[in-house]
Design a protein around this motif. Structure first.
Motif, PDB file in Angstrom:
ATOM      1  N   SER A   7     -94.274 -77.355  49.129  1.00  0.00           N
ATOM      2  CA  SER A   7     -93.999 -77.793  47.770  1.00  0.00           C
ATOM      3  C   SER A   7     -92.783 -77.042  47.227  1.00  0.00           C
ATOM      4  O   SER A   7     -92.328 -76.064  47.822  1.00  0.00           O
ATOM      5  N   ALA A  22     -90.846 -75.643  43.357  1.00  0.00           N
ATOM      6  CA  ALA A  22     -91.047 -75.348  41.942  1.00  0.00           C
ATOM      7  C   ALA A  22     -89.799 -74.654  41.418  1.00  0.00           C
ATOM      8  O   ALA A  22     -88.945 -74.207  42.193  1.00  0.00           O
ATOM      9  N   ASP A  23     -89.696 -74.568  40.117  1.00  0.00           N
ATOM     10  CA  ASP A  23     -88.642 -73.754  39.515  1.00  0.00           C
ATOM     11  C   ASP A  23     -89.027 -72.275  39.546  1.00  0.00           C
ATOM     12  O   ASP A  23     -88.186 -71.399  39.776  1.00  0.00           O
ATOM     13  N   LYS A  37     -93.517 -71.385  30.095  1.00  0.00           N
ATOM     14  CA  LYS A  37     -93.700 -72.796  29.783  1.00  0.00           C
ATOM     15  C   LYS A  37     -93.486 -73.055  28.290  1.00  0.00           C
ATOM     16  O   LYS A  37     -92.939 -74.097  27.902  1.00  0.00           O
ATOM     17  N   ASN A  73     -90.821 -76.430  36.014  1.00  0.00           N
ATOM     18  CA  ASN A  73     -91.874 -76.722  36.983  1.00  0.00           C
ATOM     19  C   ASN A  73     -92.409 -75.385  37.498  1.00  0.00           C
ATOM     20  O   ASN A  73     -91.736 -74.703  38.265  1.00  0.00           O
ATOM     21  N   THR A 126     -95.528 -73.175  39.304  1.00  0.00           N
ATOM     22  CA  THR A 126     -96.718 -73.214  40.168  1.00  0.00           C
ATOM     23  C   THR A 126     -97.319 -71.818  40.257  1.00  0.00           C
ATOM     24  O   THR A 126     -96.610 -70.847  40.518  1.00  0.00           O
ATOM     25  N   THR A 137     -98.946 -75.977  37.089  1.00  0.00           N
ATOM     26  CA  THR A 137     -99.785 -76.310  38.243  1.00  0.00           C
ATOM     27  C   THR A 137    -100.440 -75.039  38.780  1.00  0.00           C
ATOM     28  O   THR A 137     -99.752 -74.060  39.074  1.00  0.00           O
TER      29      THR A 137
END
Length: 463
Positions: free
Chosen positions: A28, A30-31, A49, A56, A58, A204
């Motif tokens: 995967s 993510a940022d 966030k 993004n 995780t 996530t």
């Protein structure tokens, strides 16, 4: 009824163990990838966030969010930070004062966010009362009180025996110091509420996903690899389980017991109406709280360290440690002598070689980390998370330096712990010395700190 031993902690027995979220389904991107679903990781996800909603993010957690120290601690939300005195020596008194003021504000910040996000964590802001019950402890307490005032705590108060008893009647207490910058809380309620909050924001979270290795732009798990420009290590006492991190932070073991709910007749003998968090000035110190359902939860060091930086699974505690904590409870509060100990458990906290908590972002690799809280992480994790947020925003060009990025614990480096068996021998010898010093001080009329403890402080790097 027998004492429940292990099962992660009483806090989870009290509210129920969460159902784990789905593991990582494969490779995967993510940022930002955050390794560790405790307070540090979740607070960092929350503030990032909130600041940049399109990020993004995780979070990877080996078991479930709050499985480690975040779900096992004593519920002390307070303004202590590991390493402040050392930072004063390295960066000057004013820099350490700024760090302390940031910690004072952090207590209020956690309470604010919990209320704003409707996280019911049984928070009660009764402050922190630290007591002395030997001449040596009283001398240390007075010195401690003076130092805290010098670091800007103008609202801290010093009490004699009578004033101490008006707050909490600790057997033999001869003095205390109190600060309003503290609160009692239910650790598991805070961490599970925080996990639900960040997930609702769009972060996530993959649980049951152990990370085996962190390297620039990669977090490696058995289920796949998450690639991200920023990978943040937020693993505290479990850091030693990562590849190449065995000697980074020492996983120090701490143990707790909690009583059954105490009747009003017992509370009449103890007081504790202000529900302050309670500590002492022993070398192998204790920490306690009066829970929302009127139990006493009390902790301290049992077996301080397992060979090879090993960590436990379910918090099971040695019977001798349970008995030692029970004896301490009765010594402090004799009317609890017939009280059943409902639950006992243990967990690990992260200890750097110089006992200094740190926040770091390596701008050349995108790797960041925070931790080494030495048992003061309930509030410090929040300040660390906001600092990581600011460091990432600064590095990515979204903002410039801030007050938090200028604090003296940012990018502090420390040497690694000694290899085994020196690590095991050193830690066990250290805590044997502290326990010996505490026993000697209990029967000594002298106000000075026992020489054995002074030697142990110098050897450990705490002095």
């Amino acid at each position: 009824m027998n004492t429940v031993n292990g099962g992660i902690s009483f806090w989870y027995a009290n509210q129920g163990t969460p159902i784990p979220r789905e593991p990582l389904p494969g490779d995967s991107t993510a940022d930002v990838c955050i390794v560790g679903g405790g307070y540090t990781g979740l607070w960092t996800a929350y503030y990032l966030k909130k600041a940049v909603p399109f990020l993004n993010i995780t979070v990877l957690e080996a078991k479930f969010c709050g499985y480690g120290a975040s779900g096992r601690n004593g519920g002390w939300l307070y303004n202590g930070i590991a390493g402040r005195d050392r930072y004063a020596k390295l960066h000057g008194h004013d820099a350490a004062v700024r760090l302390q003021r940031a910690m004072n504000d952090t207590v209020d910040e956690v309470i604010r966010v919990a209320a704003e996000e409707k996280i019911d964590a049984d928070i009660h802001q009764g402050g922190v009362l630290e007591v002395a019950y030997t001449p040596a402890q009283l001398a240390r307490l007075k010195d401690f009180h003076t130092v805290e005032i010098a670091f800007g705590e103008r609202d801290r108060t010093l009490h004699g025996a009578r004033e101490t008893a008006e707050r909490i009647r600790v057997n033999g207490a001869v003095g205390s110091t109190w600060t309003p910058h503290g609160a009692r809380l239910h650790p598991a309620k805070l961490v599970t509420g925080l996990a639900d909050t960040v997930e609702a924001l769009g972060v996530t979270i993959h649980e049951s996903t152990p990370v085996t290795e962190i390297r620039p732009k990669h977090a490696v798990t058995p289920y796949g690899t998450v690639r991200a420009p920023y990978v943040l290590r937020c693993t505290e006492g479990f850091t030693a389980g990562l590849k190449g991190q065995k000697r980074t932070w020492l996983p120090m073991n701490s143990s707790m017991i909690v009583t059954e709910p105490l009747p009003a007749s017992v509370w009449d003998t103890i007081g504790w109406d202000g529900r302050e968090t309670l500590g002492d000035m022993a070398h192998a110190y204790m920490y306690a709280q009066r829970t929302a359902d009127d139990r006493i939860a009390l902790g301290g060091r049992g077996v301080p360290y397992r060979y090879g930086s090993a960590t436990d699974n379910d918090g099971r505690t040695q019977p001798a440690t349970i008995e030692a904590l029970r004896e301490l409870l009765i010594r402090l509060f004799p009317t609890t002598a017939g009280t059943r100990i409902a639950h006992a458990w243990s967990g690990v906290l992260g200890v750097p070689r110089d006992w200094c908590a740190t926040v770091t972002l390596d701008r050349s690799t995108g790797l960041g980390w925070a931790g080494g809280y030495v048992g003061s992480g309930v509030a410090t994790t929040n300040l660390a998370a906001r600092t990581l947020r600011d460091l990432i925003q600064q590095d990515s060009g979204q903002s410039g330096p801030t007050e938090l990025t200028a604090l003296p614990w940012v990018n502090h480096r420390v040497r690694r712990w000694e290899p085994e068996p020196l690590r095991w021998l050193g830690v066990h010898t250290l805590y044997a010395a502290y326990r010996t010093a505490d026993r000697r001080e209990l029967t000594s009329p002298r106000p000075g700190t026992d020489p054995i403890a002074k030697i142990a402080d110098r050897l450990s790097g705490r002095g």
